[in-house]
Design a protein around this motif. Structure first.
Motif, PDB file in Angstrom:
ATOM      1  N   ALA A  16       0.835  -1.205   0.000  1.00 20.07           N
ATOM      2  CA  ALA A  16       0.000   0.000   0.000  1.00 20.07           C
ATOM      3  C   ALA A  16       0.866   1.250   0.000  1.00 20.07           C
ATOM      4  CB  ALA A  16      -0.927  -0.010   1.214  1.00 20.07           C
ATOM      5  N   GLN A  17       1.925   1.223   0.770  1.00 23.55           N
ATOM      6  CA  GLN A  17       2.822   2.381   0.799  1.00 23.55           C
ATOM      7  C   GLN A  17       3.523   2.565  -0.546  1.00 23.55           C
ATOM      8  OE1 GLN A  17       5.289   2.705   4.359  1.00 23.55           O
ATOM      9  NE2 GLN A  17       3.863   1.403   5.471  1.00 23.55           N
ATOM     10  N   ARG A  18       3.888   1.483  -1.195  1.00 23.58           N
ATOM     11  CA  ARG A  18       4.539   1.584  -2.504  1.00 23.58           C
ATOM     12  C   ARG A  18       3.584   2.124  -3.570  1.00 23.58           C
ATOM     13  NH1 ARG A  18       7.262  -3.396  -0.663  1.00 23.58           N
ATOM     14  NH2 ARG A  18       5.551  -4.676  -1.490  1.00 23.58           N
ATOM     15  N   LEU A  19       2.291   1.813  -3.425  1.00 27.93           N
ATOM     16  CA  LEU A  19       1.313   2.215  -4.427  1.00 27.93           C
ATOM     17  C   LEU A  19       0.650   3.553  -4.116  1.00 27.93           C
ATOM     18  CD1 LEU A  19      -0.552  -1.178  -5.035  1.00 27.93           C
ATOM     19  CD2 LEU A  19       1.117  -0.077  -6.545  1.00 27.93           C
ATOM     20  N   ALA A  20       0.976   4.124  -2.958  1.00 22.54           N
ATOM     21  CA  ALA A  20       0.255   5.312  -2.493  1.00 22.54           C
ATOM     22  C   ALA A  20       0.288   6.457  -3.509  1.00 22.54           C
ATOM     23  CB  ALA A  20       0.830   5.777  -1.157  1.00 22.54           C
ATOM     24  N   GLY A  21       1.396   6.627  -4.210  1.00 20.98           N
ATOM     25  CA  GLY A  21       1.493   7.724  -5.164  1.00 20.98           C
ATOM     26  C   GLY A  21       0.751   7.481  -6.463  1.00 20.98           C
ATOM     27  N   GLN A  22       0.309   6.233  -6.688  1.00 21.79           N
ATOM     28  CA  GLN A  22      -0.343   5.892  -7.952  1.00 21.79           C
ATOM     29  C   GLN A  22      -1.863   5.787  -7.848  1.00 21.79           C
ATOM     30  OE1 GLN A  22       1.515   2.314  -9.577  1.00 21.79           O
ATOM     31  NE2 GLN A  22       3.318   2.696  -8.305  1.00 21.79           N
ATOM     32  N   LEU A  23      -2.374   5.598  -6.623  1.00 21.64           N
ATOM     33  CA  LEU A  23      -3.802   5.346  -6.435  1.00 21.64           C
ATOM     34  C   LEU A  23      -4.495   6.624  -5.988  1.00 21.64           C
ATOM     35  CD1 LEU A  23      -3.504   1.908  -4.591  1.00 21.64           C
ATOM     36  CD2 LEU A  23      -3.950   2.320  -7.015  1.00 21.64           C
ATOM     37  N   SER A  24      -5.543   6.980  -6.680  1.00 22.37           N
ATOM     38  CA  SER A  24      -6.222   8.243  -6.386  1.00 22.37           C
ATOM     39  C   SER A  24      -7.333   8.092  -5.364  1.00 22.37           C
ATOM     40  CB  SER A  24      -6.801   8.839  -7.672  1.00 22.37           C
ATOM     41  OG  SER A  24      -7.697   7.925  -8.287  1.00 22.37           O
ATOM     42  N   PRO A  26      -9.746   5.360  -2.456  1.00 14.17           N
ATOM     43  CA  PRO A  26      -9.617   4.266  -1.491  1.00 14.17           C
ATOM     44  C   PRO A  26      -9.485   2.927  -2.211  1.00 14.17           C
ATOM     45  CG  PRO A  26     -11.401   5.745  -0.872  1.00 14.17           C
ATOM     46  CD  PRO A  26     -10.989   6.149  -2.250  1.00 14.17           C
ATOM     47  N   THR A  27      -8.540   2.118  -1.778  1.00 10.01           N
ATOM     48  CA  THR A  27      -8.263   0.852  -2.461  1.00 10.01           C
ATOM     49  C   THR A  27      -7.922  -0.232  -1.447  1.00 10.01           C
ATOM     50  OG1 THR A  27      -7.373   2.053  -4.372  1.00 10.01           O
ATOM     51  CG2 THR A  27      -6.826  -0.282  -4.193  1.00 10.01           C
ATOM     52  N   TRP A  28      -8.572  -1.388  -1.608  1.00  9.23           N
ATOM     53  CA  TRP A  28      -8.200  -2.576  -0.839  1.00  9.23           C
ATOM     54  C   TRP A  28      -7.104  -3.323  -1.591  1.00  9.23           C
ATOM     55  CZ3 TRP A  28      -9.565  -3.921   3.986  1.00  9.23           C
ATOM     56  CH2 TRP A  28     -10.690  -3.312   4.555  1.00  9.23           C
ATOM     57  N   ILE A  29      -6.061  -3.704  -0.872  1.00 14.99           N
ATOM     58  CA  ILE A  29      -4.962  -4.493  -1.434  1.00 14.99           C
ATOM     59  C   ILE A  29      -4.912  -5.795  -0.657  1.00 14.99           C
ATOM     60  CG2 ILE A  29      -2.477  -4.586  -1.828  1.00 14.99           C
ATOM     61  CD1 ILE A  29      -2.655  -1.433  -1.768  1.00 14.99           C
ATOM     62  N   MET A  30      -5.263  -6.891  -1.317  1.00 15.46           N
ATOM     63  CA  MET A  30      -5.327  -8.199  -0.657  1.00 15.46           C
ATOM     64  C   MET A  30      -4.313  -9.144  -1.288  1.00 15.46           C
ATOM     65  SD  MET A  30      -8.591 -10.755  -0.084  1.00 15.46           S
ATOM     66  CE  MET A  30      -8.536 -11.516  -1.709  1.00 15.46           C
ATOM     67  N   ALA A  31      -3.706  -9.990  -0.457  1.00 14.66           N
ATOM     68  CA  ALA A  31      -2.712 -10.947  -0.945  1.00 14.66           C
ATOM     69  C   ALA A  31      -3.158 -12.374  -0.641  1.00 14.66           C
ATOM     70  CB  ALA A  31      -1.359 -10.688  -0.294  1.00 14.66           C
ATOM     71  N   ARG A  32      -3.005 -13.246  -1.616  1.00 17.27           N
ATOM     72  CA  ARG A  32      -3.250 -14.673  -1.373  1.00 17.27           C
ATOM     73  C   ARG A  32      -2.235 -15.237  -0.390  1.00 17.27           C
ATOM     74  NH1 ARG A  32      -8.243 -14.699  -3.126  1.00 17.27           N
ATOM     75  NH2 ARG A  32      -8.445 -14.203  -5.348  1.00 17.27           N
ATOM     76  N   GLN A  33      -1.010 -14.707  -0.484  1.00 14.47           N
ATOM     77  CA  GLN A  33       0.057 -15.141   0.420  1.00 14.47           C
ATOM     78  C   GLN A  33       0.870 -13.928   0.829  1.00 14.47           C
ATOM     79  OE1 GLN A  33       2.837 -17.911  -1.271  1.00 14.47           O
ATOM     80  NE2 GLN A  33       3.799 -18.395   0.679  1.00 14.47           N
ATOM     81  N   ALA A 123      -1.432   9.751   3.362  1.00 11.15           N
ATOM     82  CA  ALA A 123      -2.182   8.527   3.098  1.00 11.15           C
ATOM     83  C   ALA A 123      -2.050   7.623   4.317  1.00 11.15           C
ATOM     84  CB  ALA A 123      -1.666   7.829   1.848  1.00 11.15           C
ATOM     85  N   LEU A 124      -2.941   6.656   4.399  1.00 11.49           N
ATOM     86  CA  LEU A 124      -2.956   5.733   5.538  1.00 11.49           C
ATOM     87  C   LEU A 124      -3.191   4.329   5.029  1.00 11.49           C
ATOM     88  CD1 LEU A 124      -3.085   5.452   8.724  1.00 11.49           C
ATOM     89  CD2 LEU A 124      -5.576   5.425   8.412  1.00 11.49           C
ATOM     90  N   ALA A 125      -2.380   3.391   5.523  1.00 12.56           N
ATOM     91  CA  ALA A 125      -2.583   1.975   5.247  1.00 12.56           C
ATOM     92  C   ALA A 125      -3.156   1.322   6.504  1.00 12.56           C
ATOM     93  CB  ALA A 125      -1.268   1.307   4.859  1.00 12.56           C
ATOM     94  N   ILE A 126      -4.326   0.726   6.357  1.00 14.02           N
ATOM     95  CA  ILE A 126      -4.957   0.012   7.467  1.00 14.02           C
ATOM     96  C   ILE A 126      -4.825  -1.469   7.175  1.00 14.02           C
ATOM     97  CG2 ILE A 126      -7.077  -0.345   8.791  1.00 14.02           C
ATOM     98  CD1 ILE A 126      -8.006   2.404   7.824  1.00 14.02           C
ATOM     99  N   GLY A 127      -3.869  -2.104   7.814  1.00 15.03           N
ATOM    100  CA  GLY A 127      -3.608  -3.516   7.601  1.00 15.03           C
ATOM    101  C   GLY A 127      -4.472  -4.380   8.499  1.00 15.03           C
TER     102      GLY A 127
END
Length: 245
Positions: A16-24, A26-33, A123-127
């Motif tokens: 989420a922190q890496r993508l923060a500059g690209q996403l305009s 609210p976005t959920w980022i989910m990982a299978r692993q 920006a804020l990442a809520i893990g």
């Protein structure tokens, strides 16, 4: 809210922190692993196969104190989603400051990480991590910490990562809108109705200090209210331990 689903990542918060500059938006980022999940105070968060690991990237309004209240929004959303998948006989409670319990064991955790400079929060990442399919071995947690449990072992209900996010995301959106419209008071009231050990004796520990007393709730900032032998203590950040565990 948009979604990004990844096959494998070190940490959804880190992504989420890496993508923060690209996403305009609210976005959920989910990982299978997730291979290098983390919890509060830099602790490792073990993400076993089939477990839930996701982060919500937001651009919140307000400073750090206001943004920190979003952990209570996340906790309420987690409580609702877990209640939906675990059924009416499961005992679900929220443990201050950032855990959710199932039948007395830790099933989920929340980690907020801000992105910005100085006192600003760009920006804020809520893990959010949930033991859907399996729990870490009890020997992997620190002494005195809550024993980890999983949804599958406690209830027999198998829940996919996608199905859990389908429940969690709209619930988070609901509680977020409640706070945006009415302020923190309804969030605080709802949180207290679900709080573990409210009115009972607990111990709060920081790196330097330890206090034991009656858990009287949280104040308007989300800080812990503890009634000790020396009087009332307002504790903004600590680890909480229950008697006998």
């Amino acid at each position: 809210m948009a979604r990004h689903v990844l096959g494998r990542v070190d940490s959804t918060n880190a992504e989420a922190q890496r993508l923060a500059g690209q996403l305009s938006g609210p976005t959920w980022i989910m990982a299978r692993q997730q291979t290098a999940g983390r919890g509060r105070r830099g602790r490792d968060w073990s993400t076993g196969a089939g477990n839930f690991a996701a982060s919500l990237l937001l651009r919140p309004q307000g400073g750090p104190a206001q943004v920190a209240k979003l952990s209570f929004v996340a906790a309420l959303a987690l409580d609702e989603a877990l209640t939906a998948v675990c059924g009416p006989f499961a005992r679900i409670a929220i443990k201050w400051p950032n855990d959710v319990l199932l039948n007395g064991g830790k099933v989920a955790g929340i980690l907020l990480e801000s992105i910005g400079s100085g006192q600003g929060v760009d920006a804020l990442a809520i893990g959010i991590g949930v033991n859907l399919a399996e729990a870490p071995h009890p020997d992997s947690v620190e002494p005195g910490a809550m024993a980890p449990v999983s949804v599958l072992a406690e209830t027999g209900h198998a829940v996919t990562q996608d199905d859990f996010l389908d429940l969690l995301a709209p619930s988070f959106d609901h509680w977020l809108r409640q706070m945006q419209t009415y302020g923190f008071d309804p969030i605080r009231t709802a949180w207290l109705a679900r709080a573990a050990k409210l009115g009972e004796t607990i111990t709060a520990r920081t790196g330097r200090d330890s206090w034991t007393g009656r858990f009287d709730g949280i104040d308007e900032t989300g800080a812990l209210i503890l009634q000790t032998a020396e009087g009332q203590k307002i504790i903004p950040a600590a680890d909480v331990f229950f008697e006998g565990g």
